[in-house]
Design a protein around this motif. Structure first.
Motif, mmCIF file in Angstrom:
data_model
loop_
_atom_site.group_PDB
_atom_site.id
_atom_site.type_symbol
_atom_site.label_atom_id
_atom_site.label_comp_id
_atom_site.label_asym_id
_atom_site.label_seq_id
_atom_site.Cartn_x
_atom_site.Cartn_y
_atom_site.Cartn_z
ATOM 1 N N VAL A 101 -3.290 -29.026 57.986
ATOM 2 C CA VAL A 101 -2.481 -28.360 56.714
ATOM 3 C C VAL A 101 -2.163 -26.805 56.965
ATOM 4 C CG1 VAL A 101 -2.322 -28.114 54.256
ATOM 5 C CG2 VAL A 101 -3.294 -30.128 55.260
ATOM 6 N N ILE A 102 -3.341 -26.125 57.397
ATOM 7 C CA ILE A 102 -3.411 -24.695 57.568
ATOM 8 C C ILE A 102 -2.347 -24.473 58.711
ATOM 9 C CG2 ILE A 102 -4.716 -22.786 58.360
ATOM 10 C CD1 ILE A 102 -7.236 -24.199 57.329
ATOM 11 N N VAL A 103 -2.352 -25.077 59.783
ATOM 12 C CA VAL A 103 -1.352 -24.886 60.781
ATOM 13 C C VAL A 103 0.145 -25.205 60.392
ATOM 14 C CG1 VAL A 103 -0.655 -25.721 62.930
ATOM 15 C CG2 VAL A 103 -3.094 -25.504 62.503
ATOM 16 N N LEU A 104 0.211 -26.071 59.440
ATOM 17 C CA LEU A 104 1.421 -26.491 58.925
ATOM 18 C C LEU A 104 2.037 -25.582 58.165
ATOM 19 C CD1 LEU A 104 3.903 -28.613 58.818
ATOM 20 C CD2 LEU A 104 2.605 -29.672 56.980
ATOM 21 N N LYS A 105 1.187 -25.075 57.297
ATOM 22 C CA LYS A 105 1.561 -24.019 56.235
ATOM 23 C C LYS A 105 2.088 -22.572 57.119
ATOM 24 C CE LYS A 105 -0.924 -21.136 54.353
ATOM 25 N NZ LYS A 105 -1.470 -19.425 54.559
ATOM 26 N N ASP A 106 1.249 -22.171 58.213
ATOM 27 C CA ASP A 106 1.503 -20.840 58.870
ATOM 28 C C ASP A 106 2.883 -21.187 59.524
ATOM 29 O OD1 ASP A 106 -0.727 -19.955 57.839
ATOM 30 O OD2 ASP A 106 -2.047 -20.279 59.881
ATOM 31 N N SER A 145 -7.815 -37.785 48.874
ATOM 32 C CA SER A 145 -8.274 -36.948 49.998
ATOM 33 C C SER A 145 -9.850 -37.455 50.233
ATOM 34 C CB SER A 145 -8.449 -35.257 49.488
ATOM 35 O OG SER A 145 -6.944 -35.143 49.207
ATOM 36 N N TRP A 146 -10.602 -37.897 49.289
ATOM 37 C CA TRP A 146 -11.927 -38.114 49.459
ATOM 38 C C TRP A 146 -12.166 -39.484 50.003
ATOM 39 C CZ3 TRP A 146 -9.795 -36.939 44.533
ATOM 40 C CH2 TRP A 146 -9.705 -37.984 43.823
ATOM 41 N N THR A 177 -3.236 -27.126 48.159
ATOM 42 C CA THR A 177 -3.961 -27.945 48.723
ATOM 43 C C THR A 177 -5.236 -27.457 49.699
ATOM 44 O OG1 THR A 177 -1.985 -29.420 48.712
ATOM 45 C CG2 THR A 177 -3.583 -30.033 50.514
ATOM 46 N N ILE A 178 -4.677 -26.475 50.521
ATOM 47 C CA ILE A 178 -5.840 -25.904 51.388
ATOM 48 C C ILE A 178 -6.977 -25.503 50.629
ATOM 49 C CG2 ILE A 178 -6.194 -23.768 52.910
ATOM 50 C CD1 ILE A 178 -3.269 -24.203 53.810
ATOM 51 N N LYS A 179 -6.769 -24.716 49.534
ATOM 52 C CA LYS A 179 -7.698 -24.204 48.463
ATOM 53 C C LYS A 179 -8.556 -25.753 48.170
ATOM 54 C CE LYS A 179 -8.946 -22.290 44.068
ATOM 55 N NZ LYS A 179 -8.454 -21.620 42.878
ATOM 56 N N TYR A 180 -8.070 -26.803 47.632
ATOM 57 C CA TYR A 180 -8.868 -27.941 47.419
ATOM 58 C C TYR A 180 -9.750 -28.397 48.474
ATOM 59 C CZ TYR A 180 -9.493 -32.308 45.204
ATOM 60 O OH TYR A 180 -10.191 -33.525 44.462
ATOM 61 N N LEU A 181 -8.929 -28.491 49.726
ATOM 62 C CA LEU A 181 -9.451 -29.335 50.869
ATOM 63 C C LEU A 181 -10.643 -28.612 51.427
ATOM 64 C CD1 LEU A 181 -6.574 -30.849 52.706
ATOM 65 C CD2 LEU A 181 -8.230 -32.009 51.251
ATOM 66 N N SER A 182 -10.765 -27.054 51.119
ATOM 67 C CA SER A 182 -11.533 -26.070 51.807
ATOM 68 C C SER A 182 -13.120 -26.217 51.154
ATOM 69 C CB SER A 182 -11.043 -24.694 51.582
ATOM 70 O OG SER A 182 -11.137 -24.445 50.393
ATOM 71 N N SER A 239 -11.495 -26.653 40.084
ATOM 72 C CA SER A 239 -10.010 -26.762 39.462
ATOM 73 C C SER A 239 -9.445 -27.737 40.711
ATOM 74 C CB SER A 239 -9.354 -25.207 40.160
ATOM 75 O OG SER A 239 -9.506 -25.027 41.554
ATOM 76 N N HIS A 240 -7.911 -28.136 40.267
ATOM 77 C CA HIS A 240 -7.371 -29.182 40.857
ATOM 78 C C HIS A 240 -5.979 -28.791 41.259
ATOM 79 C CE1 HIS A 240 -10.815 -31.446 39.223
ATOM 80 N NE2 HIS A 240 -10.539 -32.283 40.228
ATOM 81 N N PRO A 241 -5.491 -28.884 42.565
ATOM 82 C CA PRO A 241 -3.916 -28.740 42.647
ATOM 83 C C PRO A 241 -2.959 -29.422 41.870
ATOM 84 C CG PRO A 241 -4.677 -30.231 44.451
ATOM 85 C CD PRO A 241 -5.833 -29.853 43.483
#
Length: 294
Positions: free
Chosen positions: A7-12, A38-39, A219-224, A71-73
């Motif tokens: 997700v990080i790579v995709l966002k960048d 996700s879980w 999403t990145i914040k949530y998955l991090s 928090s949730h996205p």
């Protein structure tokens, strides 16, 4: 479902213009299944062990520990709505003049018109209609009595609106949208939606890209796991479902997140007042649920 690192790579890539929006969305939602979380993924379980602590950070228990997000996205559609609203407001502020011909076509294509009766004396709408007394109509504003109310055509109302957007004749919500919702609007409301659609059509790709980037960041914040705490099953349930956490004063009872302490830890007079209020609301609900109560 894509992994956290992906997700990080995709966002960048999307932010730097290395991939088009359609391709990024297709990659992100590839193999996505309704109800999938996700879980449930292998990536989540592998990284979870790096963050989870050995006891609940709320009550200190070590029984069935989990990572509880603070928090949730929000959904992509919500970001899309908010960004569209921003672009619409910007478009309205920078383009205050609306083409009358285009607006008229928009009204006729998007809305059904339900004529509203007007007083011939003061132009106030919806006069009282009397069944037995004549004249049949009586204006609630000027008290004028008459048999034949005035009806305006769509073109007449639009002309009045363009001359004076606050005119009495154009205040009524007499236009019903032709979509599945059937919302009622007046011409001022319709003008906003007309300009909003113009802004959306003009900057559709920019709007969608900005919204998707915000969604990816969320999403990145949530998955991090950056905004997580370790919680036992009981505390996690109260926090996530009931919006409650353990009282910091007594460490025994749960309280609403917005309150500093639980009811039991309030000063005596305040506690008594709160308990009486709760009892009253409970009795009121039970009374209203009894048979025969509307």
């Amino acid at each position: 479902m894509v992994k956290y690192s992906e997700v990080i790579v995709l966002k960048d890539k999307l932010a730097n213009g290395e991939i088009r929006l359609e391709a990024a969305q297709a990659q992100f939602w590839n193999d996505f299944k309704e109800g999938q979380r996700s879980w449930h993924t292998k990536d989540w379980h592998e990284r979870r062990s790096q963050f989870i602590k050995d006891k609940c950070e709320i009550c200190g228990s070590n029984d069935t520990l989990t990572l509880q997000h603070l928090s949730h996205p929000i959904r992509y559609s919500e970001y899309l709505r908010d960004i569209t609203r921003e672009y619409a407001n910007q478009h309205i502020n920078t383009n205050p003049v609306v083409d009358k011909y285009e607006f008229s076509n928009y009204v006729l294509n998007k809305y059904d018109y339900v004529p509203v009766p007007f007083c011939p004396n003061c132009n106030n709408s919806n006069p009282d209609k009397r069944v037995r007394k004549l004249p049949q109509y009586r204006c609630t504003a000027c008290r004028h009595e008459f048999d034949n109310p005035v009806y305006r055509s769509v073109d007449e109302l639009i002309s009045i609106f363009f001359d004076n957007k606050d005119a009495m004749e154009v205040r009524d919500k007499c236009f019903i949208s032709k979509d599945e919702w059937g919302n009622k609007h007046n011409l001022s409301n319709i003008r906003y939606w007309f300009q909003r659609e113009q802004a959306k059509n003009k900057d559709a790709e920019k709007i969608a890209k900005e919204a998707f980037l915000l969604y990816l960041n969320d999403t990145i914040k949530y998955l991090s796991f950056d905004d997580t705490i370790t919680a036992c099953k009981k505390c996690a349930f109260h926090f996530d479902i009931n919006k409650m956490d353990l009282c910091p004063k007594c460490k025994q009872y749960y309280k609403g997140l917005q309150y500093p302490t639980c009811i039991q830890c309030l000063p005596e007079e305040r506690r008594k007042t709160v308990l009486e209020s709760i009892a009253f609301r409970k009795d009121w609900r039970e009374m209203n649920q009894q048979p025969g109560m509307d």
